[in-house]
Design a protein around this motif. Structure first.
Motif, PDB file in Angstrom:
ATOM      1  N   GLN A  18       8.401  20.202   4.818  1.00  0.00           N
ATOM      2  CA  GLN A  18       8.839  19.520   5.934  1.00  0.00           C
ATOM      3  C   GLN A  18       7.919  18.623   6.090  1.00  0.00           C
ATOM      4  OE1 GLN A  18       9.492  22.143   8.865  1.00  0.00           O
ATOM      5  NE2 GLN A  18      11.085  23.499   7.831  1.00  0.00           N
ATOM      6  N   ILE A  19       8.361  17.267   6.473  1.00  0.00           N
ATOM      7  CA  ILE A  19       7.674  16.165   6.783  1.00  0.00           C
ATOM      8  C   ILE A  19       8.026  15.708   8.197  1.00  0.00           C
ATOM      9  CG2 ILE A  19       6.825  13.635   6.149  1.00  0.00           C
ATOM     10  CD1 ILE A  19       6.250  15.698   3.965  1.00  0.00           C
ATOM     11  N   TRP A  20       7.297  15.847   9.042  1.00  0.00           N
ATOM     12  CA  TRP A  20       7.327  15.553  10.365  1.00  0.00           C
ATOM     13  C   TRP A  20       6.822  14.316  10.879  1.00  0.00           C
ATOM     14  CZ3 TRP A  20      10.295  18.647  13.787  1.00  0.00           C
ATOM     15  CH2 TRP A  20      10.772  20.073  13.475  1.00  0.00           C
ATOM     16  N   THR A  21       7.574  13.493  11.444  1.00  0.00           N
ATOM     17  CA  THR A  21       7.211  11.940  11.849  1.00  0.00           C
ATOM     18  C   THR A  21       7.995  11.611  13.128  1.00  0.00           C
ATOM     19  OG1 THR A  21       7.255   9.821  10.913  1.00  0.00           O
ATOM     20  CG2 THR A  21       9.084  11.000  10.299  1.00  0.00           C
ATOM     21  N   ASP A  22       7.789  10.262  13.455  1.00  0.00           N
ATOM     22  CA  ASP A  22       8.714  10.087  14.733  1.00  0.00           C
ATOM     23  C   ASP A  22       9.906   9.312  14.579  1.00  0.00           C
ATOM     24  OD1 ASP A  22       7.685   7.754  13.273  1.00  0.00           O
ATOM     25  OD2 ASP A  22       6.629   6.909  15.102  1.00  0.00           O
ATOM     26  N   ILE A  23      10.663   9.590  13.515  1.00  0.00           N
ATOM     27  CA  ILE A  23      11.815   9.066  13.396  1.00  0.00           C
ATOM     28  C   ILE A  23      12.957   9.970  12.632  1.00  0.00           C
ATOM     29  CG2 ILE A  23      11.521   8.062  11.016  1.00  0.00           C
ATOM     30  CD1 ILE A  23      13.372   5.787  11.699  1.00  0.00           C
ATOM     31  N   ASP A  24      14.073  10.182  12.807  1.00  0.00           N
ATOM     32  CA  ASP A  24      15.135  11.270  12.460  1.00  0.00           C
ATOM     33  C   ASP A  24      15.439  11.237  10.811  1.00  0.00           C
ATOM     34  OD1 ASP A  24      15.257  11.819  14.925  1.00  0.00           O
ATOM     35  OD2 ASP A  24      17.049  11.192  15.490  1.00  0.00           O
ATOM     36  N   GLY A  25      14.397  11.093  10.108  1.00  0.00           N
ATOM     37  CA  GLY A  25      14.591  10.955   8.600  1.00  0.00           C
ATOM     38  C   GLY A  25      15.060   9.664   8.058  1.00  0.00           C
ATOM     39  N   PHE A  26      15.158   9.611   7.012  1.00  0.00           N
ATOM     40  CA  PHE A  26      15.628   8.526   5.981  1.00  0.00           C
ATOM     41  C   PHE A  26      16.918   7.675   7.085  1.00  0.00           C
ATOM     42  CE2 PHE A  26      13.429   9.502   2.160  1.00  0.00           C
ATOM     43  CZ  PHE A  26      12.882   8.152   1.823  1.00  0.00           C
ATOM     44  N   HIS A  27      16.721   6.377   7.210  1.00  0.00           N
ATOM     45  CA  HIS A  27      17.875   5.802   8.069  1.00  0.00           C
ATOM     46  C   HIS A  27      18.516   5.038   6.803  1.00  0.00           C
ATOM     47  CE1 HIS A  27      17.659   6.120  12.444  1.00  0.00           C
ATOM     48  NE2 HIS A  27      17.028   7.163  11.747  1.00  0.00           N
ATOM     49  N   ASN A  28      19.887   4.511   7.014  1.00  0.00           N
ATOM     50  CA  ASN A  28      20.477   3.571   6.105  1.00  0.00           C
ATOM     51  C   ASN A  28      20.158   2.409   6.030  1.00  0.00           C
ATOM     52  OD1 ASN A  28      21.773   2.682   8.596  1.00  0.00           O
ATOM     53  ND2 ASN A  28      23.557   3.421   8.022  1.00  0.00           N
ATOM     54  N   ASN A  29      19.240   1.798   7.041  1.00  0.00           N
ATOM     55  CA  ASN A  29      18.491   0.477   6.913  1.00  0.00           C
ATOM     56  C   ASN A  29      17.304   0.504   7.448  1.00  0.00           C
ATOM     57  OD1 ASN A  29      18.220  -2.220   6.511  1.00  0.00           O
ATOM     58  ND2 ASN A  29      20.277  -2.681   6.361  1.00  0.00           N
ATOM     59  N   ASP A  30      16.458  -0.440   7.764  1.00  0.00           N
ATOM     60  CA  ASP A  30      15.538  -0.474   8.288  1.00  0.00           C
ATOM     61  C   ASP A  30      15.361  -0.705   9.717  1.00  0.00           C
ATOM     62  OD1 ASP A  30      12.831  -1.220   9.381  1.00  0.00           O
ATOM     63  OD2 ASP A  30      11.987  -1.770   7.421  1.00  0.00           O
ATOM     64  N   PRO A  31      15.465   0.213  10.617  1.00  0.00           N
ATOM     65  CA  PRO A  31      15.747   0.218  12.299  1.00  0.00           C
ATOM     66  C   PRO A  31      14.844  -0.932  12.739  1.00  0.00           C
ATOM     67  CG  PRO A  31      14.578   1.965  11.672  1.00  0.00           C
ATOM     68  CD  PRO A  31      14.941   1.583  10.392  1.00  0.00           C
ATOM     69  N   ARG A  32      13.675  -1.540  12.226  1.00  0.00           N
ATOM     70  CA  ARG A  32      12.794  -2.416  12.749  1.00  0.00           C
ATOM     71  C   ARG A  32      13.632  -3.901  12.542  1.00  0.00           C
ATOM     72  NH1 ARG A  32       7.562  -1.942   9.150  1.00  0.00           N
ATOM     73  NH2 ARG A  32       9.343  -1.886   7.475  1.00  0.00           N
ATOM     74  N   TYR A  33      14.628  -3.951  11.756  1.00  0.00           N
ATOM     75  CA  TYR A  33      15.184  -5.116  11.601  1.00  0.00           C
ATOM     76  C   TYR A  33      16.715  -5.254  12.015  1.00  0.00           C
ATOM     77  CZ  TYR A  33      10.581  -5.954   9.088  1.00  0.00           C
ATOM     78  OH  TYR A  33       9.440  -5.750   8.860  1.00  0.00           O
ATOM     79  N   VAL A  34      17.215  -4.046  11.877  1.00  0.00           N
ATOM     80  CA  VAL A  34      18.359  -3.991  11.828  1.00  0.00           C
ATOM     81  C   VAL A  34      18.883  -3.107  13.108  1.00  0.00           C
ATOM     82  CG1 VAL A  34      20.839  -3.365  10.543  1.00  0.00           C
ATOM     83  CG2 VAL A  34      18.933  -4.649   9.462  1.00  0.00           C
ATOM     84  N   GLU A  35      20.072  -3.553  13.811  1.00  0.00           N
ATOM     85  CA  GLU A  35      20.646  -2.675  14.802  1.00  0.00           C
ATOM     86  C   GLU A  35      21.746  -1.607  14.280  1.00  0.00           C
ATOM     87  OE1 GLU A  35      21.873  -4.964  17.867  1.00  0.00           O
ATOM     88  OE2 GLU A  35      20.000  -5.475  18.713  1.00  0.00           O
ATOM     89  N   ASN A  36      21.612  -0.512  15.041  1.00  0.00           N
ATOM     90  CA  ASN A  36      22.737   0.414  14.745  1.00  0.00           C
ATOM     91  C   ASN A  36      22.735   1.250  13.386  1.00  0.00           C
ATOM     92  OD1 ASN A  36      24.108  -0.282  17.139  1.00  0.00           O
ATOM     93  ND2 ASN A  36      24.994  -2.003  16.359  1.00  0.00           N
ATOM     94  N   THR A  37      21.224   1.378  13.004  1.00  0.00           N
ATOM     95  CA  THR A  37      21.128   2.408  11.716  1.00  0.00           C
ATOM     96  C   THR A  37      21.323   3.657  12.078  1.00  0.00           C
ATOM     97  OG1 THR A  37      18.678   2.530  12.098  1.00  0.00           O
ATOM     98  CG2 THR A  37      19.595   0.393  10.993  1.00  0.00           C
ATOM     99  N   THR A  38      21.738   4.340  11.262  1.00  0.00           N
ATOM    100  CA  THR A  38      22.027   5.933  11.122  1.00  0.00           C
ATOM    101  C   THR A  38      21.024   6.833  10.412  1.00  0.00           C
ATOM    102  OG1 THR A  38      23.878   5.832  10.071  1.00  0.00           O
ATOM    103  CG2 THR A  38      23.979   5.532  12.111  1.00  0.00           C
ATOM    104  N   ALA A  39      20.706   7.999  10.739  1.00  0.00           N
ATOM    105  CA  ALA A  39      20.095   8.694   9.764  1.00  0.00           C
ATOM    106  C   ALA A  39      21.094   9.317   8.739  1.00  0.00           C
ATOM    107  CB  ALA A  39      19.350   9.886  10.380  1.00  0.00           C
ATOM    108  N   ILE A  40      20.344   9.614   7.389  1.00  0.00           N
ATOM    109  CA  ILE A  40      21.036  10.048   6.260  1.00  0.00           C
ATOM    110  C   ILE A  40      20.829  11.512   6.304  1.00  0.00           C
ATOM    111  CG2 ILE A  40      21.576   9.645   3.837  1.00  0.00           C
ATOM    112  CD1 ILE A  40      19.877   7.011   4.054  1.00  0.00           C
ATOM    113  N   SER A  41      21.857  12.246   6.187  1.00  0.00           N
ATOM    114  CA  SER A  41      21.769  13.791   6.281  1.00  0.00           C
ATOM    115  C   SER A  41      21.113  14.340   4.814  1.00  0.00           C
ATOM    116  CB  SER A  41      22.975  14.298   6.473  1.00  0.00           C
ATOM    117  OG  SER A  41      23.869  14.205   5.693  1.00  0.00           O
TER     118      SER A  41
END
Length: 442
Positions: A215-238
């Protein structure tokens, strides 16, 4: 046994350390891999740079500033006076070591020694915090078992022999704490696995002990479908496959070290990405299984240099590319993208350390053009190159100057080289088309 890795943010405050404590509480035995507390590695790198530049007074000021941060942390974290005294003495010893480096000749070994202190500090402090909180915890020094060979690859035989010996030697525990990132090199000197290497440490350990899950614990809910630093409304990939995760990590997804999945994939050990601040969230599960088709995520990698090598001698010359690639091999410079025509080859690199020497050798038999300030935008998903709607992506980008396209080298990846100034527009346009419309690409 489980292996859990926590990044610098996860142990960067008293509140976050308490969250980590609650996450690892109970259940089966665990190996917990920790990064340095957030901000520490950057501070240590700055100290190393001061020493390199013979700025002794600045180095000492930075050392004392960081020391005060740790004294405050100890004061707030540890109420048990016996444990607090033990930790204070250890931390004082570490910072005396740092002070002792300021007048030494700056070398790679000295730099590695300085930077390694961050992980040594965080693990010692956190292990004593767990003991204070009633845990049966033991410290496993990574420098007693973690080693890379002369190719900078994990020395798995050495790691397995010494890690198992160490676990048998220390008092039996429910939680074993160790350092990420740091290791020994083939000569037994202090080295490291580069930035983000704590992820890599966790999966190396996971493969060696045949963990149930890493398990890799960090400060974001897993891989997102795009970079949340540059794109709004990204979602985590299950769910992602190992191949998909490796592509995303290599081409810019900051959540995972590029080599993380390599040690565990052969043993089919799942890797789960979780959010320390939101442990109830599912995160992303990475396995050998494939879930769905089409584009799952978009990532971008900056600091790319494009090199165009043009020569009429390339036409029908079967040894031309071999000659080109041997130069990059000589200077240990990896290539990300390659395209060819009858008389030219274009490629990209992300490390300019030896660029001048490489160009000098290439110019002996070809004309060379350099474009810097470039970015690679990568689209990842299972068999996306065969999807009938994939060609429509290029219509979406008709106003973007795409310098190179890598299409077909991998079934799961399409890479586009653009000017870094066009990266934001490219990410946003692709996101709208792929994830915010009814396109069958998703």
């Amino acid at each position: 046994m489980l292996v859990l890795k926590f990044g610098g943010t996860s142990v960067g405050s008293i509140e976050n350390m308490t969250n980590v404590k609650n996450i690892i509480k109970g259940g089966e035995r665990k190996v917990v891999v920790l990064s340095a507390m957030s901000g520490t590695t950057n501070a240590l790198v700055d100290i190393s740079e001061c020493i390199k530049n013979i700025e002794v007074d600045d180095a000492l000021i930075r050392i004392d500033t960081l020391y005060q941060v740790y004294l405050t942390t100890i004061d707030e974290l540890l109420g048990d006076m016996t444990l607090r005294t033990e930790v204070e003495e250890y931390v004082e010893t570490v910072f005396n070591v740092l002070k002792g480096t300021v007048n030494k000749l700056h070398t790679t070994l000295l730099h590695n020694t300085i930077v390694a202190q961050g992980e040594l500090l965080s693990t010692f402090i956190f292990s004593r915090f767990l003991i204070q909180e009633g845990f049966k915890a033991a410290l496993l020094p990574a420098l007693d078992f973690m080693r890379v060979d002369r190719n900078n690859e994990p020395d798995n035989f050495y790691i397995k022999q010494n890690l198992n010996r160490l676990i048998d030697t220390v008092p039996e525990a429910d939680v074993y704490i160790t350092q990420g990132f740091i290791s020994l090199d083939a000569d037994g000197e202090i080295a490291n696995l580069d930035r983000g290497g704590s992820d890599y440490t966790a999966t190396i350990i996971g493969a060696v002990i045949k963990a149930k899950e890493v398990q890799i614990w960090t400060d974001i809910d897993g891989f997102h479908n795009n970079d949340p630093r540059y794109v709004e409304n990204t979602t985590a990939i299950s769910n992602l496959s190992f191949d998909e995760a490796a592509e995303l990590a290599y081409f810019g997804a900051k959540i995972l070290h590029p080599q993380t999945v390599m040690p565990v994939r052969a043993f089919d050990i799942p890797v789960r990405l979780k959010n320390t601040m939101s442990p109830e969230s599912y995160g992303t599960l990475i396995t050998n299984e494939i879930h769905g088709e089409g584009i799952k995520a978009i990532a971008a990698k900056d600091n790319i240099t494009a090199i165009k090598i043009k020569s009429a001698r390339m036409l029908l010359a079967h040894g031309f590319l071999k000659k080109v690639f041997e130069i990059f091999e000589k200077y240990e410079t990896s290539i990300d993208m390659v395209t060819t025509s009858e008389i030219a080859v274009s490629l990209t690199i992300d490390n300019n350390t030896h660029l001048e020497s490489i160009v000098s050798e290439l110019e002996k038999f070809a004309r060379v053009e350099i474009d810097d300030f470039m970015s690679i935008v990568c689209l990842v998903g299972n068999t996306i190159i065969y999807h009938p709607d994939t060609p429509h992506l290029f219509q979406v980008l008709q106003d973007v100057n795409v310098r190179m396209i890598a299409y077909g080298g991998s079934n799961n990846n399409i890479s586009l080289l653009v000017n870094t100034s066009d990266k934001l527009e490219t990410l946003q346009k692709l996101h709208r088309y792929v994830f915010e419309t009814s396109s069958v690409l998703i």
